[in-house]
Design a protein around this motif. Structure first.
Motif, short mmCIF file in Angstrom:
data_model
loop_
_atom_site.label_atom_id
_atom_site.label_comp_id
_atom_site.label_asym_id
_atom_site.label_seq_id
_atom_site.Cartn_x
_atom_site.Cartn_y
_atom_site.Cartn_z
N ILE A 199 -1.69 -5.32 -9.35
CA ILE A 199 -3.04 -4.80 -9.39
C ILE A 199 -3.67 -4.93 -8.01
O ILE A 199 -3.80 -6.04 -7.48
N PHE A 200 -4.06 -3.81 -7.42
CA PHE A 200 -4.75 -3.78 -6.14
C PHE A 200 -6.23 -3.53 -6.40
O PHE A 200 -6.60 -2.76 -7.29
N ALA A 201 -7.09 -4.17 -5.61
CA ALA A 201 -8.54 -4.01 -5.77
C ALA A 201 -9.18 -3.83 -4.40
O ALA A 201 -8.64 -4.27 -3.37
N ILE A 202 -10.35 -3.17 -4.39
CA ILE A 202 -11.12 -3.00 -3.16
C ILE A 202 -12.54 -3.47 -3.42
O ILE A 202 -13.10 -3.24 -4.50
N ASN A 204 -16.76 -4.23 -1.98
CA ASN A 204 -17.82 -3.56 -1.24
C ASN A 204 -17.85 -3.97 0.23
O ASN A 204 -18.59 -3.40 1.02
N HIS A 205 -17.03 -4.97 0.60
CA HIS A 205 -16.89 -5.36 2.00
C HIS A 205 -15.60 -4.80 2.62
O HIS A 205 -15.12 -5.32 3.63
N SER A 206 -15.05 -3.77 1.98
CA SER A 206 -13.84 -3.10 2.46
C SER A 206 -12.64 -4.02 2.50
O SER A 206 -11.71 -3.82 3.30
N GLN A 207 -12.63 -5.01 1.64
CA GLN A 207 -11.47 -5.89 1.53
C GLN A 207 -10.53 -5.32 0.47
O GLN A 207 -10.96 -4.86 -0.60
N ILE A 208 -9.25 -5.37 0.75
CA ILE A 208 -8.24 -4.92 -0.20
C ILE A 208 -7.40 -6.13 -0.60
O ILE A 208 -6.79 -6.79 0.25
N GLY A 209 -7.39 -6.41 -1.90
CA GLY A 209 -6.69 -7.58 -2.38
C GLY A 209 -5.65 -7.25 -3.43
O GLY A 209 -5.67 -6.16 -4.03
N ILE A 210 -4.73 -8.17 -3.65
CA ILE A 210 -3.69 -8.04 -4.66
C ILE A 210 -3.88 -9.17 -5.67
O ILE A 210 -3.92 -10.35 -5.30
N LEU A 211 -4.03 -8.79 -6.93
CA LEU A 211 -4.24 -9.79 -7.99
C LEU A 211 -2.90 -10.28 -8.51
O LEU A 211 -2.09 -9.50 -9.02
N PHE A 220 -6.17 -11.41 -0.35
CA PHE A 220 -6.61 -10.27 0.43
C PHE A 220 -5.69 -10.02 1.62
O PHE A 220 -5.17 -10.94 2.24
N LEU A 221 -5.51 -8.74 1.92
CA LEU A 221 -4.75 -8.34 3.10
C LEU A 221 -5.62 -8.53 4.34
O LEU A 221 -6.82 -8.26 4.32
N THR A 222 -5.00 -8.96 5.40
CA THR A 222 -5.72 -9.14 6.66
C THR A 222 -5.64 -7.84 7.45
O THR A 222 -4.66 -7.56 8.14
#
Length: 348
Positions: A199-202, A204-211, A220-222
């Motif tokens: 599960i990937f999520a985005i 409101n601070h433009s962070q993209i993370g993997i659950l 979160f991806l750097t």
């Protein structure tokens, strides 16, 4: 009655003839040919994916004025289809999403989650623990349904509630609901997507993370040079990547991808022969499509609004309308509808 013994029965028609016949059919008629006989049913199943890919996306529309009726509109031809929903669907209040060919709905009283395929009638039901927040439904709630493995029985249902600041997800492998809460000030998850079994999520601070579904942690991806995104940003999966579609309005749309080697955002000004389907609304499903297979426009964004379907060109930003309509005040929901492998036989 004169009988010609030299004629072959319908079940023995050659595959070449069936290809000629099926290429001139609309979606409803194509789905119906599988009911004729066993050989035609096998032909239907084998070539269904290719046939559906040659047709433009459908728009699904449900109105309280047409009880039990679920209407579909083909944007390229304007052809309309209709299928009937089960009786219990007539009383549903909240549709959380259209995903994987299923309507995802929350039962008002029991708070159970219902998944119903409006074409086949196939359905799933998942019980949840009732919460105080379940008494209210916010427009920010949305849900997705997707496969997480190579086998059909491996799937996940994810519900995002920005107002309640949590992600709820049900995995078939564990047969239970889990929750990830993110009660942080001025921090929200805006969208999520299932990609490569994760599960990937985005935010409101433009962070993209993997659950991580095992320890329920969002990593979160750097990424460098992340732009500011709007509240209507959507994640769309491609064959080997995730696209970020920042939809402000039909005239202001940007598409990004992630360069894994450089770990940075990249503006996508050219999608090649592909296009993206998005819309103004939380439950509207999004997808990367190949419009060249049905004579549509490539390298653009197809935008679904309540007044029609519009095309935003990524090359020059030009916007044009290809199909107009006006939903009435009784409209319960509308969205893009994409066929999946489970969508067979059901149109009237």
């Amino acid at each position: 009655m004169n009988i010609c013994y030299n004629q072959r029965p319908w079940a023995d028609l050659r595959e070449e003839l069936l290809n000629i016949i099926s290429s001139n059919l609309n979606i409803a008629d194509y789905l119906s040919i599988g009911r004729v006989c066993r050989s035609w049913r096998l032909f239907n199943s084998e070539y269904e994916d290719g046939f559906m890919a040659s047709k433009s996306p459908l728009v699904i529309h449900i109105s309280s004025q047409a009880k039990k009726a679920c209407c579909f509109h083909e944007i390229a031809t304007g052809i309309k289809y209709k299928t009937m929903l089960p009786n219990f669907i007539c009383d549903f209040k909240f549709c959380l999403g259209v995903s994987g060919g299923y309507l995802i709905m929350k039962d008002t009283w029991s708070q159970k989650i219902w998944l119903i395929n409006p074409v086949t009638g196939r359905q799933f039901q998942f019980s949840r623990v009732r919460k105080l927040s379940d008494n209210i439904r916010f427009s920010s709630d949305r849900a997705i349904f997707a496969s997480t493995g190579s086998q059909d029985q491996d799937f996940v249902v994810v519900i995002l509630s920005c107002r309640n600041q949590n992600l709820e997800f049900y995995t078939s492998r564990n047969n239970q609901w889990k929750e990830y809460s993110f009660k942080l000030k001025n921090w929200h998850i805006l969208d999520m997507v299932v990609f490569c079994g994760r599960i990937f999520a985005i935010t409101n601070h433009s962070q993209i993370g993997i659950l991580d579904l095992r320890n329920f942690d969002l990593k979160f991806l750097t990424l460098k040079f992340a732009p500011r995104v709007s509240s209507n940003v959507r994640l769309v999966t491609s064959n080997n990547n995730i696209l970020i579609v920042d939809y402000v309005n039909v005239n202001m749309i940007k598409v990004y991808s992630i360069n894994v080697k450089k770990m940075e955002w990249v503006v996508m000004n050219n999608l090649g022969q592909h296009a993206v389907c998005v819309g103004d609304g939380g439950i509207i499903s999004c997808k990367l499509i190949d419009p060249t297979k049905w004579g549509g426009q490539s390298n653009c964004v197809y935008v679904l609004l309540n007044d029609g379907c519009h095309i935003h060109s990524l090359k020059n930003g030009e916007v044009k309308t290809i199909r107009k309509w006006r939903w009435d005040d009784k409209t319960r929901m509308y969205s893009w509808y994409f066929f999946s492998a489970d969508n067979v036989r059901g149109f009237d």
